[in-house]
Write an enzyme that holds these catalytic residues in place. Sequence first.
Site: not given
Length: 553
Positions: A135, A165, A369
């Site tokens: 974060s 990833i 995200e």
Amino acid sequence: MAAGLDRDTLNLVLGAIREFANSELPDERLLEFDEKDEFPEGVVRGMCGEVLGVSLLFIPEAYGGMGGGAYDVYRVCELLASIDLGIATGALATFLGSDPIVFGGTEEQQARWMSQIAEESLLMAYGATEPEAGSDLGALKTTAERVEEDGEIVGYVINGNKQWISNGGFADLYTILAMTPGGPTWFVVDRDTEGFEKGRPEDKHGIRASNTAALSLQDVRVDVDRLVGGVEGQGLVQAQAVFGYTRLMVAAFGLGAGWAALDRAIPYSAERIQAGGPLSEKQGYTHKLIVPHAVRLEASRAYLEETAERLDDGEEMLNTEGAIAKYLASEAGNAAAEAAIQALGGYGYTKEYMVEKYKRDVKITTIYEGTSEIMEMTIARDRWQEHLKSRGRYYHDRAVALESIAATTPGVGADIAALALHALAETMEVARVQRLTRNQHVLFRLGELVAHAEAAEALAKRAAAAARGELHSKSDGRFDAAGIAAVSRVYAREVAARVALEGARWVIGAGAEGEVDASSLEAAAGHKAISQAQGGLLGDMDLVADALYGRSS
Ligand SMILES: Cc1cc2nc3c(=O)[nH]c(=O)nc-3n(C[C@H](O)[C@H](O)[C@H](O)COP(=O)(O)OP(=O)(O)OC[C@H]3O[C@@H](n4cnc5c(N)ncnc54)[C@H](O)[C@@H]3O)c2cc1C
């Protein structure tokens, strides 16, 4: 003119994806990918490139793409997620990976790599997260040291590790965030560069058809022309610049996966007979397991669509709006999938009926995200500033605008959503006077209330536009105008009650006993009017159920 595809072209793209999924991706095959924890490289490459060309959607026409807008990307992401969120994530990673170039690259870089992605159907990966920087990306440890020749920078040497990833093990091209002497910076790295290693696939809870891998970079040498934008230190700004856009994609994922789960539960409950009749006719079933979830998903759709349209109309930096859309749609999708398991009873708990897989898959949308908690923080911080700058008028003014919609277009929930916005303004004002946002929890809870109140506003505006026959020309139309109005009224009542009660709970709860006067807050925030506005709730839930089950009411 708004950016993006015309309606026919968008429908063609959506139709082609549906056709591909129908012929190539039946449930059995998707369950097999899930079971084997297998990244279907051929399917993802086919979808993104040779067969369907989904990647072309976000590539500007000048570079051989289709030049789709935010609205088009949302609709495509929603559809992909309703098919398989793992496969959708493979496509998303290419969107994400190329975003630093699209938004921050020089013209030369854009021409070079965007054309290459379009022509060679490249898969990309976006390498921001690190083992100790999630974060808080500012804590990144990957470094890029300058290589100088004759006093000129000719390249960089990158060292560090990346974690989680997507497409990490399979991408052709990577964008990697690294700390240069001038600050965090994106670099474009080819898969076969010396010193660049990819870890084994992670064994995940869900989206098992997506590949997630750690990356290790040891003395990876890149030329200076791979520094995105040509100036050091722009990395976090570039990452921020794309959030308004990329978080909409993840919002669309939550929406698509949540609806996919409900779209299994709805027909199931129409067929399943218990206690002498179908479950779909039992209020205790539909009004708990189906209707509230459909309502929350459609509220997040209204917010998402409004934000996408604003982006396509040229507004920039809609980061808070992107955060609200992502937060609401991912949480709504997650809750809908959980309810769908319950709605199918024992069958829902088995793999064959798919809802169990949707539930595991959709969970990721509340994490990647930006987690839901980081979204709450982003939303609250931004709107807190608006509250302060406007001396407490920010949400009162938005409520007044809704009241004038309610006056011209009654029955669309605008009057009740206005009550929610007034209550929010008053709750924030108590928090300001008592200096309560020094408590992180109060700030985050305000973020949650802000998100719901703004979605109630967006949905009421949507319902009013539908009532006037002005809804977006490319909208998918799950509900007609009367249906959207009922959805809006149900949601507005839920949100008004939530803002009043939860708001009071936290601002009173943050003070010492007796410090915040409950009755003056209740009066200022309009608790009585909000309770009164609950009248008609059950009848509206019946209407929504009728619309979902195709019954005439
Ligand atoms: C399947 C998968 C795919 C991914 N794909 C990619 C990718 O392609 N590229 C990429 O760069 N990254 C990717 N990620 C990484 C993802 O974006 C991060 O996992 C996410 O941002 C959270 O970071 P973290 O895991 O380090 O958790 P942390 O940041 O450690 O958070 C842990 C918990 O603490 C909470 N928290 C964190 N900070 C605060 C705070 N200040 N106050 C209160 N609570 C806080 C969080 O909300 C969370 O609940 C992926 C992750 C997964 C699991």
